[in-house]
Write a protein that holds these residues in place. Structure first.
Motif, PDB file in Angstrom:
ATOM      1  N   LEU A 131       5.261  -1.436 -17.306  1.00 53.01           N
ATOM      2  CA  LEU A 131       6.376  -0.823 -18.042  1.00 53.01           C
ATOM      3  C   LEU A 131       7.578  -0.591 -17.138  1.00 53.01           C
ATOM      4  CD1 LEU A 131       4.989   1.908 -20.483  1.00 53.01           C
ATOM      5  CD2 LEU A 131       6.271  -0.155 -21.059  1.00 53.01           C
ATOM      6  N   THR A 132       7.322  -0.182 -15.888  1.00 54.92           N
ATOM      7  CA  THR A 132       8.425   0.098 -14.962  1.00 54.92           C
ATOM      8  C   THR A 132       9.122  -1.175 -14.509  1.00 54.92           C
ATOM      9  OG1 THR A 132       7.083   0.001 -12.928  1.00 54.92           O
ATOM     10  CG2 THR A 132       7.144   2.100 -14.116  1.00 54.92           C
ATOM     11  N   LEU A 133       8.504  -2.318 -14.763  1.00 51.60           N
ATOM     12  CA  LEU A 133       9.068  -3.598 -14.342  1.00 51.60           C
ATOM     13  C   LEU A 133       9.836  -4.302 -15.441  1.00 51.60           C
ATOM     14  CD1 LEU A 133       5.942  -4.906 -12.366  1.00 51.60           C
ATOM     15  CD2 LEU A 133       7.931  -3.709 -11.444  1.00 51.60           C
ATOM     16  N   ALA A 138       9.004   8.072 -13.945  1.00 53.76           N
ATOM     17  CA  ALA A 138       7.823   8.010 -14.809  1.00 53.76           C
ATOM     18  C   ALA A 138       6.587   7.634 -14.004  1.00 53.76           C
ATOM     19  CB  ALA A 138       8.044   6.995 -15.930  1.00 53.76           C
ATOM     20  N   LEU A 139       6.796   6.919 -12.908  1.00 54.16           N
ATOM     21  CA  LEU A 139       5.688   6.450 -12.091  1.00 54.16           C
ATOM     22  C   LEU A 139       6.015   6.615 -10.613  1.00 54.16           C
ATOM     23  CD1 LEU A 139       2.901   4.795 -12.275  1.00 54.16           C
ATOM     24  CD2 LEU A 139       4.308   2.819 -11.692  1.00 54.16           C
ATOM     25  N   LEU A 140       5.042   7.090  -9.857  1.00 51.72           N
ATOM     26  CA  LEU A 140       5.190   7.237  -8.416  1.00 51.72           C
ATOM     27  C   LEU A 140       4.069   6.469  -7.721  1.00 51.72           C
ATOM     28  CD1 LEU A 140       5.866  11.080  -8.319  1.00 51.72           C
ATOM     29  CD2 LEU A 140       7.530   9.320  -7.669  1.00 51.72           C
ATOM     30  N   TYR A 141       4.359   5.990  -6.528  1.00 50.30           N
ATOM     31  CA  TYR A 141       3.346   5.349  -5.695  1.00 50.30           C
ATOM     32  C   TYR A 141       3.081   6.266  -4.507  1.00 50.30           C
ATOM     33  CZ  TYR A 141       4.634   1.222  -8.425  1.00 50.30           C
ATOM     34  OH  TYR A 141       4.885   0.350  -9.451  1.00 50.30           O
ATOM     35  N   PHE A 142       1.800   6.541  -4.268  1.00 47.24           N
ATOM     36  CA  PHE A 142       1.450   7.511  -3.226  1.00 47.24           C
ATOM     37  C   PHE A 142       0.355   6.967  -2.323  1.00 47.24           C
ATOM     38  CE2 PHE A 142      -0.941  11.366  -1.784  1.00 47.24           C
ATOM     39  CZ  PHE A 142       0.057  11.860  -0.943  1.00 47.24           C
ATOM     40  N   GLN A 143       0.543   7.170  -1.036  1.00 43.69           N
ATOM     41  CA  GLN A 143      -0.443   6.781  -0.034  1.00 43.69           C
ATOM     42  C   GLN A 143      -0.698   7.967   0.872  1.00 43.69           C
ATOM     43  OE1 GLN A 143       0.891   3.766   2.701  1.00 43.69           O
ATOM     44  NE2 GLN A 143      -1.166   3.224   3.382  1.00 43.69           N
ATOM     45  N   ILE A 198       5.064  15.191   3.635  1.00 43.90           N
ATOM     46  CA  ILE A 198       5.203  14.032   2.750  1.00 43.90           C
ATOM     47  C   ILE A 198       6.581  13.408   2.956  1.00 43.90           C
ATOM     48  CG2 ILE A 198       5.367  13.289   0.340  1.00 43.90           C
ATOM     49  CD1 ILE A 198       3.223  15.372  -0.301  1.00 43.90           C
ATOM     50  N   GLY A 199       6.582  12.111   3.240  1.00 44.69           N
ATOM     51  CA  GLY A 199       7.814  11.370   3.402  1.00 44.69           C
ATOM     52  C   GLY A 199       8.167  10.641   2.119  1.00 44.69           C
ATOM     53  N   VAL A 200       9.300  10.970   1.550  1.00 49.22           N
ATOM     54  CA  VAL A 200       9.748  10.319   0.319  1.00 49.22           C
ATOM     55  C   VAL A 200      10.633   9.141   0.708  1.00 49.22           C
ATOM     56  CG1 VAL A 200      10.863  10.633  -1.913  1.00 49.22           C
ATOM     57  CG2 VAL A 200       9.661  12.557  -0.847  1.00 49.22           C
ATOM     58  N   MET A 201      10.243   7.953   0.278  1.00 53.08           N
ATOM     59  CA  MET A 201      10.857   6.726   0.770  1.00 53.08           C
ATOM     60  C   MET A 201      11.777   6.073  -0.252  1.00 53.08           C
ATOM     61  SD  MET A 201       7.296   5.308   2.408  1.00 53.08           S
ATOM     62  CE  MET A 201       7.985   3.706   2.846  1.00 53.08           C
ATOM     63  N   ALA A 202      12.737   5.304   0.253  1.00 54.06           N
ATOM     64  CA  ALA A 202      13.642   4.525  -0.597  1.00 54.06           C
ATOM     65  C   ALA A 202      13.245   3.051  -0.567  1.00 54.06           C
ATOM     66  CB  ALA A 202      15.085   4.696  -0.137  1.00 54.06           C
ATOM     67  N   SER A 203      11.974   2.801  -0.330  1.00 58.51           N
ATOM     68  CA  SER A 203      11.448   1.437  -0.252  1.00 58.51           C
ATOM     69  C   SER A 203      10.013   1.461  -0.740  1.00 58.51           C
ATOM     70  CB  SER A 203      11.492   0.935   1.195  1.00 58.51           C
ATOM     71  OG  SER A 203      10.692   1.767   2.024  1.00 58.51           O
ATOM     72  N   GLY A 204       9.379   0.282  -0.773  1.00 58.84           N
ATOM     73  CA  GLY A 204       7.968   0.240  -1.103  1.00 58.84           C
ATOM     74  C   GLY A 204       7.129   0.832   0.015  1.00 58.84           C
ATOM     75  N   LEU A 205       5.894   1.207  -0.311  1.00 60.35           N
ATOM     76  CA  LEU A 205       5.021   1.835   0.677  1.00 60.35           C
ATOM     77  C   LEU A 205       4.707   0.920   1.853  1.00 60.35           C
ATOM     78  CD1 LEU A 205       2.445   3.571  -1.712  1.00 60.35           C
ATOM     79  CD2 LEU A 205       4.218   4.698  -0.344  1.00 60.35           C
ATOM     80  N   ASP A 206       4.840  -0.387   1.635  1.00 57.22           N
ATOM     81  CA  ASP A 206       4.511  -1.339   2.692  1.00 57.22           C
ATOM     82  C   ASP A 206       5.690  -1.665   3.601  1.00 57.22           C
ATOM     83  OD1 ASP A 206       5.791  -2.520   0.570  1.00 57.22           O
ATOM     84  OD2 ASP A 206       4.661  -4.390   0.663  1.00 57.22           O
ATOM     85  N   SER A 261       9.423   3.205  -5.800  1.00 56.98           N
ATOM     86  CA  SER A 261       9.639   1.763  -5.669  1.00 56.98           C
ATOM     87  C   SER A 261       8.318   1.048  -5.445  1.00 56.98           C
ATOM     88  CB  SER A 261      10.584   1.472  -4.506  1.00 56.98           C
ATOM     89  OG  SER A 261      11.851   2.076  -4.713  1.00 56.98           O
ATOM     90  N   ALA A 262       8.145  -0.057  -6.140  1.00 51.62           N
ATOM     91  CA  ALA A 262       6.918  -0.836  -6.024  1.00 51.62           C
ATOM     92  C   ALA A 262       6.798  -1.445  -4.635  1.00 51.62           C
ATOM     93  CB  ALA A 262       6.900  -1.940  -7.080  1.00 51.62           C
TER      94      ALA A 262
END
Length: 374
Positions: A11-13, A100-105, A170-178, A202-203
């Motif tokens: 959905l986010t894509l 709506a969606l977050l990516y967390f590591q 927690i570091g909030v990033m402006a990029s993907g986790l990778d 971000s994916a």
């Protein structure tokens, strides 16, 4: 990951579909799975979903993209957290522009009881780094989650000071986790995963781009009970974060600096314009957030027997509703009260002020309220 998570990512894509439209789709269809199963005739009737968006959803080309995202997340040992999930940060749920969606590591808790955001210039001075370390050392006794942006300067100083004090950060990033940016902070980012983690909307595979940084700043502000601007120029990301924090009714502090110094200008401006409280010492933050007050072992207030007595007859239905809600929780943020009661913010503030004058509720730091217990 479940099929529904796969569809949530998809959905986010979808081109042209942001967080607000995603909530609209889920509200009408029931789940992300159901969105992709819905016929064109149903999708087109949903407010905000036009012909182009409905056809983009039905093409389902984003499903294969989402599959690649899932594979990258699994490789990272990361997760996708949808706004309906229990793990989604409660502090963000009532914000109109929350992702709506977050990516967390990482192993951290996105719903920690106490959080603080520290932000500032990328060209931090020794003074700024010293104040940052001073704040974090002082709050370490209160089991605080430290939120920042993993950038040069004050951000990385905050993360490293947190690690030194055994605090989750927690570091909030402006990029993907990778894609750790800047790359020089890779080692610190890895260390943060043990107690805290990395968070982004971000994916995986998304490179840091200029427009993603202000969006990242709103997440830092939303996750924080208070935001402290340590050093900042007259313009920049730290002031954007402070602006978001004010809009979200968070406490904002600014560390004053020498006059005519570039990276004191932003902080002094916030103080002068009454957009931030002046920071003098860590006690200011601790007292403003009520962290120095003892809590019960369960983290909940204990009700007295007087609390169950009938309310006065002149209490209105709205006031009674507010008191009932506050009795169910240790405290509630004014945004939560507005969301749960659907009372407009202006009227809600007036009702709470009246109840406070009459001794039924008390205001707490951070725009929170609680019933008065005796």
């Amino acid at each position: 990951m479940s099929t529904n998570t796969h569809h949530q990512i998809a959905l986010t894509l979808v081109p042209g579909v942001g967080s607000i439209l995603i909530r609209q789709l889920i509200s009408y269809c029931g789940s992300a799975d159901d969105v992709f199963r819905s016929p064109f005739a149903r999708l087109i009737k949903i407010p905000g979903i036009g012909d182009v968006t409905a056809r983009a959803i039905l093409k389902q080309t984003v499903l294969s993209e989402a599959e690649q995202v899932v594979k990258r997340l699994e490789k990272l040992g990361a997760s996708a957290v949808f706004y309906t999930d229990k793990a989604y940060p409660n502090r963000l749920k009532t914000l109109y522009d929350a992702p709506a969606l977050l990516y967390f590591q990482g192993a951290g808790n996105l719903n920690a009881q106490r959080t603080i955001g520290l932000v500032g210039t990328r060209q931090a001075t020794d003074y700024g780094r010293r104040i940052t370390a001073e704040i974090i050392e002082a709050v370490s006794a209160y089991e605080v989650n430290v939120i920042s942006g993993l950038a040069y300067g004050i951000d990385i100083a905050a993360h490293r000071a947190s690690l030194s004090n055994g605090l989750p950060t927690i570091g909030v990033m402006a990029s993907g986790l990778d894609i750790i940016y800047p790359n020089i902070h890779q080692k610190t980012a890895q260390e943060m995963l043990v107690l805290g983690g990395l968070l982004t909307e971000s994916a995986p595979g998304t490179k840091p781009d200029a427009h993603l940084f202000p969006a990242r700043n709103r997440i830092i502000a939303g996750l924080s009970d208070a935001v402290v601007v340590v050093e900042a120029a007259a313009k920049g990301g730290a002031l954007i974060t402070a602006e978001y924090a004010n809009n979200y009714h968070r406490e904002v502090f600014a560390v004053p600096g020498q006059l005519n110094q570039t990276f004191s200008a932003g902080c002094n401006k916030l103080i002068r314009e009454n957009k931030a409280q002046i920071y003098i010492n860590p006690k200011d933050i601790i007292e403003a957030l009520n962290w120095d007050q003892p809590a019960s072992p369960t983290g909940e207030h204990r009700l007295s027997k007087n609390d169950s007595l009938p309310l006065p007859v002149d209490i209105t239905d709205e006031e009674s509703q507010l008191i009932a809600l506050l009795r169910q929780s240790a405290d509630l943020h004014i945004d939560d009260l507005s969301w749960k009661t659907q009372i407009p913010m202006g009227r809600l503030a007036s009702l709470l002020l009246n109840l406070e004058f009459r001794g039924f509720v008390r205001s707490l730091p951070g725009k929170k309220y609680a019933v008065v217990y005796v």
